[in-house]
Each structure stands twice: as structure tokens, then as C-alpha cells.
Motif scaffolding. Structure first.
Motif, mmCIF file in Angstrom:
data_model
loop_
_atom_site.group_PDB
_atom_site.id
_atom_site.type_symbol
_atom_site.label_atom_id
_atom_site.label_comp_id
_atom_site.label_asym_id
_atom_site.label_seq_id
_atom_site.Cartn_x
_atom_site.Cartn_y
_atom_site.Cartn_z
ATOM 1 N N TYR A 31 70.142 -19.565 30.570
ATOM 2 C CA TYR A 31 69.809 -20.762 29.788
ATOM 3 C C TYR A 31 68.491 -21.368 30.260
ATOM 4 C CZ TYR A 31 74.025 -21.346 27.003
ATOM 5 O OH TYR A 31 75.017 -21.193 26.074
ATOM 6 N N VAL A 32 67.955 -22.208 29.403
ATOM 7 C CA VAL A 32 66.789 -23.021 29.711
ATOM 8 C C VAL A 32 67.245 -24.466 29.836
ATOM 9 C CG1 VAL A 32 64.621 -23.928 28.808
ATOM 10 C CG2 VAL A 32 65.179 -21.500 28.519
ATOM 11 N N MET A 33 66.781 -25.149 30.868
ATOM 12 C CA MET A 33 67.028 -26.577 31.034
ATOM 13 C C MET A 33 65.698 -27.291 30.848
ATOM 14 S SD MET A 33 70.233 -26.702 31.631
ATOM 15 C CE MET A 33 70.395 -28.418 32.098
ATOM 16 N N ALA A 34 65.718 -28.392 30.135
ATOM 17 C CA ALA A 34 64.459 -29.079 29.838
ATOM 18 C C ALA A 34 64.629 -30.586 29.921
ATOM 19 C CB ALA A 34 63.970 -28.692 28.448
ATOM 20 N N TRP A 35 63.514 -31.239 30.093
ATOM 21 C CA TRP A 35 63.429 -32.692 30.018
ATOM 22 C C TRP A 35 62.528 -33.056 28.836
ATOM 23 C CZ3 TRP A 35 66.233 -36.024 32.969
ATOM 24 C CH2 TRP A 35 66.790 -35.535 34.148
ATOM 25 N N PHE A 36 63.016 -33.981 28.047
ATOM 26 C CA PHE A 36 62.219 -34.604 27.001
ATOM 27 C C PHE A 36 62.180 -36.099 27.285
ATOM 28 C CE2 PHE A 36 61.445 -31.608 23.434
ATOM 29 C CZ PHE A 36 62.087 -30.489 23.945
ATOM 30 N N ARG A 37 61.281 -36.786 26.636
ATOM 31 C CA ARG A 37 61.245 -38.242 26.767
ATOM 32 C C ARG A 37 60.895 -38.875 25.435
ATOM 33 N NH1 ARG A 37 55.774 -38.867 30.530
ATOM 34 N NH2 ARG A 37 54.255 -38.335 28.901
ATOM 35 N N ARG A 38 61.362 -40.111 25.293
ATOM 36 C CA ARG A 38 61.036 -40.884 24.107
ATOM 37 C C ARG A 38 60.529 -42.240 24.545
ATOM 38 N NH1 ARG A 38 65.309 -41.072 19.584
ATOM 39 N NH2 ARG A 38 64.149 -39.263 18.836
ATOM 40 N N ALA A 39 59.249 -42.473 24.303
ATOM 41 C CA ALA A 39 58.642 -43.761 24.607
ATOM 42 C C ALA A 39 58.901 -44.725 23.448
ATOM 43 C CB ALA A 39 57.151 -43.594 24.829
ATOM 44 N N PRO A 40 58.862 -46.012 23.691
ATOM 45 C CA PRO A 40 59.097 -46.993 22.626
ATOM 46 C C PRO A 40 58.182 -46.767 21.435
ATOM 47 C CG PRO A 40 59.065 -48.081 24.750
ATOM 48 C CD PRO A 40 58.646 -46.669 25.003
ATOM 49 N N GLY A 41 58.769 -46.625 20.254
ATOM 50 C CA GLY A 41 57.993 -46.458 19.046
ATOM 51 C C GLY A 41 57.421 -45.066 18.823
ATOM 52 N N LYS A 42 57.822 -44.117 19.656
ATOM 53 C CA LYS A 42 57.271 -42.768 19.542
ATOM 54 C C LYS A 42 58.376 -41.743 19.345
ATOM 55 C CE LYS A 42 53.029 -43.569 22.170
ATOM 56 N NZ LYS A 42 52.154 -43.054 23.268
ATOM 57 N N GLU A 43 57.962 -40.545 18.957
ATOM 58 C CA GLU A 43 58.903 -39.452 18.804
ATOM 59 C C GLU A 43 59.269 -38.889 20.178
ATOM 60 O OE1 GLU A 43 59.212 -39.961 14.944
ATOM 61 O OE2 GLU A 43 60.150 -38.209 15.887
ATOM 62 N N ARG A 44 60.413 -38.229 20.225
ATOM 63 C CA ARG A 44 60.810 -37.542 21.452
ATOM 64 C C ARG A 44 59.835 -36.399 21.709
ATOM 65 N NH1 ARG A 44 67.085 -36.084 22.178
ATOM 66 N NH2 ARG A 44 67.150 -38.258 21.505
ATOM 67 N N GLU A 45 59.396 -36.271 22.962
ATOM 68 C CA GLU A 45 58.412 -35.228 23.287
ATOM 69 C C GLU A 45 58.847 -34.411 24.494
ATOM 70 O OE1 GLU A 45 54.596 -36.777 24.383
ATOM 71 O OE2 GLU A 45 55.380 -37.923 26.069
#
Length: 122
Positions: A31-45
Motif C-alpha cells: 500500500y501507499v500511505m499519504a498525507w494531504f492537507r486542506r487550508a482554509p478556503g482551499k482544495e485538499r492538496e
């Protein structure tokens, strides 16, 4: 599959934090493990990813050289060491997983943790 993220908090710009993601519910070999983030007012990246087998790592250009993703296979835990934090790193950080290859698109991931808040002050 359950993913439990932790380690977020408030830090000054230039500081460091380490996020953890404890994974359970299956064997994650391949499997692949990943981190994404979502800043206020922005898309998840996309932020970073690692393969459970082999440990190959992948980073967004915005965090390369500052963030390090790693895993502890014995603990089924993935870490995101974040150094030299910037105000623009403020976001909710999510851990996620998919099989079998890395994707930079959040829609390709199957399971998500609950998110942990990171706030970087100036």
C-alpha cells in the motif's frame, strides 16, 4: 481500515511538528500511505507519500526539503516530520491510503483519517 492522525497543534513560523498516523484493520504491505492537507478556503492538496514496501517517498514541491515522511512497519505508523514551518502550512492534515501506486489526486484514495489541525503563527 482505520487511520488515526495525531500531533497537530500551534507552532510559530520556523518551528517544527511531527504528525503521526496509526493504521489498523489490514496488512498494508504494497500500500501507499499519504498525507494531504486542506487550508482554509482551499482544495485538499497532496503533501507527501510513502510506500509501505520499499519506503519510496514522494513530496509536493511546496514542502520538499522541509518535510520528511517515514514509516515504522512494526507499529503500523506513518510520520510526517515538518520543519521550518511557514504560515502557509496552516491546514488540516489528513492521512490516507490506497493500493498500489501513488496518486497526487485525493479522489483516488480509499480510506481517510479524521484530520489533525496545524496552525503556524507569524
Amino acid at each position: 481500515v482505520q487511520l488515526q492522525a495525531s500531533g497537530g497543534g500551534l507552532v510559530q513560523a520556523g518551528g517544527s511538528l511531527r504528525l503521526s498516523c496509526a493504521a489498523s484493520g489490514r496488512t498494508f504491505s504494497g500500500y501507499v500511505m499519504a498525507w494531504f492537507r486542506r487550508a482554509p478556503g482551499k482544495e485538499r492538496e497532496f503533501v507527501a507519500a510513502i510506500r509501505w514496501s520499499g519506503g519510496s517517498t514522494y513530496y509536493a514541491d511546496s514542502v520538499k526539503g522541509r518535510f520528511t515522511i517515514s514509516r515504522d512497519n512494526a507499529k503500523n505508523t506513518v510520520y510526517l516530520q515538518m520543519n521550518s514551518l511557514k504560515v502557509e502550512d496552516t491546514a488540516v492534515y489528513y492521512c490516507t491510503t490506497r493500493w498500489p501506486v501513488v496518486s497526487y489526486n485525493s479522489g483516488d484514495y480509499d480510506y481517510w483519517g479524521q484530520g489533525t489541525h496545524v496552525t503556524v503563527s507569524s
